[in-house]
Design an enzyme around this catalytic site. Structure first.
Site, PDB file in Angstrom:
ATOM      1  N   ASN A   1     -10.014  -3.081   2.127  1.00  9.89           N
ATOM      2  CA  ASN A   1      -9.734  -3.006   0.696  1.00  9.89           C
ATOM      3  C   ASN A   1     -11.005  -2.661  -0.068  1.00  9.89           C
ATOM      4  O   ASN A   1     -12.082  -2.524   0.527  1.00  9.89           O
ATOM      5  CB  ASN A   1      -9.168  -4.331   0.187  1.00  9.89           C
ATOM      6  CG  ASN A   1      -7.739  -4.586   0.651  1.00  9.89           C
ATOM      7  OD1 ASN A   1      -6.939  -3.662   0.762  1.00  9.89           O
ATOM      8  ND2 ASN A   1      -7.419  -5.841   0.915  1.00  9.89           N
TER       9      ASN A   1
ATOM     10  N   HIS B   1       0.829  -1.216   0.000  1.00 13.90           N
ATOM     11  CA  HIS B   1       0.000   0.000   0.000  1.00 13.90           C
ATOM     12  C   HIS B   1       0.859   1.259   0.000  1.00 13.90           C
ATOM     13  O   HIS B   1       0.500   2.273   0.587  1.00 13.90           O
ATOM     14  CB  HIS B   1      -0.951   0.021   1.197  1.00 13.90           C
ATOM     15  CG  HIS B   1      -1.912  -1.125   1.241  1.00 13.90           C
ATOM     16  ND1 HIS B   1      -3.078  -1.141   0.505  1.00 13.90           N
ATOM     17  CD2 HIS B   1      -1.880  -2.307   1.909  1.00 13.90           C
ATOM     18  CE1 HIS B   1      -3.720  -2.277   0.728  1.00 13.90           C
ATOM     19  NE2 HIS B   1      -3.010  -3.005   1.569  1.00 13.90           N
TER      20      HIS B   1
END
Length: 480
Positions: free
Chosen positions: A127, A55
């Site tokens: 997510n 990320h």
């Protein structure tokens, strides 16, 4: 012209000249006593903190969460009570790419939220997909290695990626989502967000409920094809940042509807699947989503580094009325995220303004790098606990109801007794012919250069989902 502020060192001393180094004569050499030059160079050397292992490439904004529904029967969490409005921060990201990677690449998107509640920070770190590739955290570091660069070539490796997936049948559900249209949203505003894991809610009566959190986009779903994304990347690698920042600057504030699925605690044992398995969803027919509130992003950060790059989210940040579950991946993340932040940002990363809660903080943590507040007990004599100097004490009202646990301590084979194909089959059957064709083509494109043995193994998993799935990929690959 208005008076300008005086340029100073970080210690506050005025800087007499910010353009000419202190030298021995006009041609030098430099003098080590030019501490202002040393300080300037030292700060530049440290402008890039270690990027997130995953990320790393992200975008974010500030906003609010307003509760419009009523969950009071399920939870005593103040942040989820009717009418409550809570300031928050959102960070969206890709998973595999490094900082500077193109935004419009096919990848899972991170959807991390920090709510500054009156009882402390509540972080929901999920997510844009309701499931994940693996269900046991032992596999997570290995999975991420397949998404990063090959140690010899320093290139992405489709072979490593498909080799891992073909040896992990539980990944088939997430793989199907990733290579479908849903794997390439056009912007952060045009995708859903999911807590993904099973969490818990508990009320004043000590009753526990298992819960799934969903954030459904009100902007609608829009996706790129691979060809469209390639064209976008040719013009801009920052298309997501441009879209999110630009929309908020124009006053076109994006919104998401918060929904929950709720399951009574004792019903978990009655399910035909493990409700704590991150590779599974809860059927909406059995657990209909309940509208809870609206999340709106309405303010861009004033400083990206301070407010987005240094933002630290962790599933360990919960508040009274919200808890965790036996989800193995969630249990591991409770430790792993805070440990990553301490490595990346420093021991006291929660002193940073963007991570600091808005409510009073009192604890017995001492010293260490980045300790900007000193003693946080309210009394310098109260630096241990228990003490006789009015130091902070625990509040039993924040105690979560006990969770019944049974079984022998062992390393259980997580694939035994799990059906890894039926939910992927249900998803595949939802796709129309055009969506299926794009799924086949996306998979085939990503398999370029992958050894046939690995491709054949993966085709076996596709066939177990549906014969048309395997046949469609074969046609796209040009193999029999």
């Amino acid at each position: 012209m208005a008076d300008k502020p005086t340029l100073t060192t970080t210690a506050g001393a005025p800087v007499p000249d910010n353009r000419n180094s202190l030298t021995a004569g006009p041609r030098g050499p430099l003098l080590l006593q030019d501490y202002q030059l040393i300080e300037k160079l030292a700060h530049q050397n440290r402008e890039r903190i270690p990027e997130r292992t995953v990320h790393a490439n992200g975008w974010g904004a500030h906003g609010t969460l307003k509760i419009t529904g009523d969950l009071s029967r399920y939870t005593c969490a103040k942040v989820l009570q009717p009418g409550v409005e809570t300031p928050m921060l959102a960070r969206f990201s890709t998973v595999a790419g490094e900082r500077g990677a193109a935004d419009a690449e096919r990848d899972v998107r991170g959807f991390a939220l920090k709510f500054y509640t009156e009882d402390g920070n509540w972080d929901l770190v999920g997510n844009n997909t309701p499931v994940f590739f693996v269900r046991d955290p032992y596999k997570f570091p290995d999975f991420i290695h397949t998404q990063k660069r090959h140690p010899r070539t320093n290139l992405r490796s489709p072979t490593a990626m498909w080799d891992f997936w073909s040896l992990c049948p539980e990944s088939i559900h997430q793989v199907t989502i990733l290579f479908s249209d849903r794997g390439l949203p056009v912007s952060p505003m045009h995708m859903n967000g999911y807590g993904s894991h099973t969490y818990s809610l508990w009320n004043h009566s000590g009753e526990r409920y298992w819960v799934k959190f969903h954030f459904k986009t009100q902007q609608g779903h829009k996706y790129f094809t691979n060809a469209e994304a390639a064209e976008v990347i040719g013009h801009s690698r920052e298309s997501y940042q441009e879209a999110l920042y630009g929309a908020i600057e124009r006053g076109d504030y994006p919104r998401w509807t918060l929904q929950v699925q709720v399951m009574p605690e004792k019903d978990a044992d009655k399910m035909p699947f493990n409700p704590f398995d991150l590779t599974k969803v809860w059927p909406h027919g059995d657990f209909p989503p309940i509208d809870v509130g609206v999340m709106e992003l309405n303010r861009n950060p004033d400083d990206y580094f301070a407010e987005i790059e240094q933002a630290a989210f962790s599933p360990s940040n919960i508040v009274p009325g919200i808890g965790h579950s036996p989800d193995k991946m969630l249990q591991a993340r409770i430790f792993a995220y805070t440990d990553a932040h301490r490595h990346r940002l420093g021991t006291h990363y929660e002193h940073l303004p963007i991570n600091a809660p808005k409510c009073p903080v009192h604890n017995y943590y001492r010293d260490g790098e980045m300790n900007t507040t000193g003693c946080r007990t309210g009394n310098p004599d109260a630096y241990y606990e228990p003490n006789s100097f009015a130091g902070p004490i625990a509040d039993p009202r924040a105690k979560e109801p006990p969770l019944a646990i049974s079984g022998d301590a062992d390393r259980y084979e997580h694939s035994e007794g799990n059906d890894d194909y039926s939910q992927a089959r249900a998803l595949f059957n939802l796709f129309d012919d055009g969506q299926k064709e794009r799924l086949f083509e996306n998979i085939a494109e990503s398999m370029s250069g992958v050894p046939e043995e690995i491709i054949r193994r993966q085709l076996g998993h596709f066939a177990k989902v549906h014969p048309d799935y395997a046949d469609g990929v074969k046609v796209a690959l040009g193999i029999r």
